[in-house]
Design an enzyme around this catalytic site. Sequence first.
Site, mmCIF file in Angstrom:
data_model
loop_
_atom_site.group_PDB
_atom_site.id
_atom_site.type_symbol
_atom_site.label_atom_id
_atom_site.label_comp_id
_atom_site.label_asym_id
_atom_site.label_seq_id
_atom_site.Cartn_x
_atom_site.Cartn_y
_atom_site.Cartn_z
ATOM 1 N N ASP A 1 69.479 49.471 -17.958
ATOM 2 C CA ASP A 1 69.904 48.841 -16.445
ATOM 3 C C ASP A 1 71.644 48.503 -16.777
ATOM 4 O OD1 ASP A 1 67.287 49.483 -15.935
ATOM 5 O OD2 ASP A 1 66.750 47.219 -15.656
ATOM 6 N N ASP B 1 67.094 53.866 -17.165
ATOM 7 C CA ASP B 1 67.574 53.665 -15.983
ATOM 8 C C ASP B 1 68.910 52.775 -15.685
ATOM 9 O OD1 ASP B 1 64.752 54.008 -15.697
ATOM 10 O OD2 ASP B 1 64.104 51.853 -15.374
#
Length: 249
Positions: free
Chosen positions: A64, A85
């Site tokens: 992230d 991600d």
Amino acid sequence: MTVRAPDFRVQRLAIENSFDYVGNLAAPRFEPIGPNGAQAVALMLDDGADRCLFEDVDLIGHQDTLFADVGRSLFRNCRISGSVDFIFGGGNALFEDCDLHSRFRPGKDRQGYVAVPSTAASQVYGLTFARCRLTRDPQIPDSSVALGRAWRPGRTFADGKYGDPDAVGAAVYLSCWMDAHIDAKGWDAMGYTARDGKRVMLEPELARLFEHDSRGPGAHDSPTRRQLDARQPGLYTRDRVLSGWQPAL
């Protein structure tokens, strides 16, 4: 770094979250943050952010790295590195001529996911990558990284908390070069909590995940990698994507 103001501009800067992700994989010892305690955002565009410009910026993290969740933003000639991600959120973010660099995760068959949009169904544009390069650490095997997956984040509603049905992620790769670490399948499914409390998977074909004119050893001709039709690339000009905002470059 969290941005909650419009017209924010950064040039020639490195923004890093130096959390020891790899060390934590080997010996977890941190308080839970997110589903596995390893989330470490380097940059977040939060409520109030809009018309944000990042030029020649190095964003460094693992899980992230970049949370582009709101507003319009332009990333130009940037290098964004991470593993799981590492570019995600519901904002309208345009990436021009950027390096999207996947970092090695020891002991993991699926090395990571690049673009993970949670775009609202009413929003035309989400994560748009134009003329970018998808690169990797040398230890990352071929076919071990997904182009991304669509995220349906949990929201609180009158009848409970569950995956937001309005989140229909939008991501597109336009004339991007991809190394061989990108899987021929392209996109993965992602789990979320349904209204009845069950854990279900959001399949890629239920979101808006596309490519056009991909190049390099990771650019496979695959039925699971949907292509824009001949007319659609013209809808992704900078002016259209950024809704008329003209950044002073």
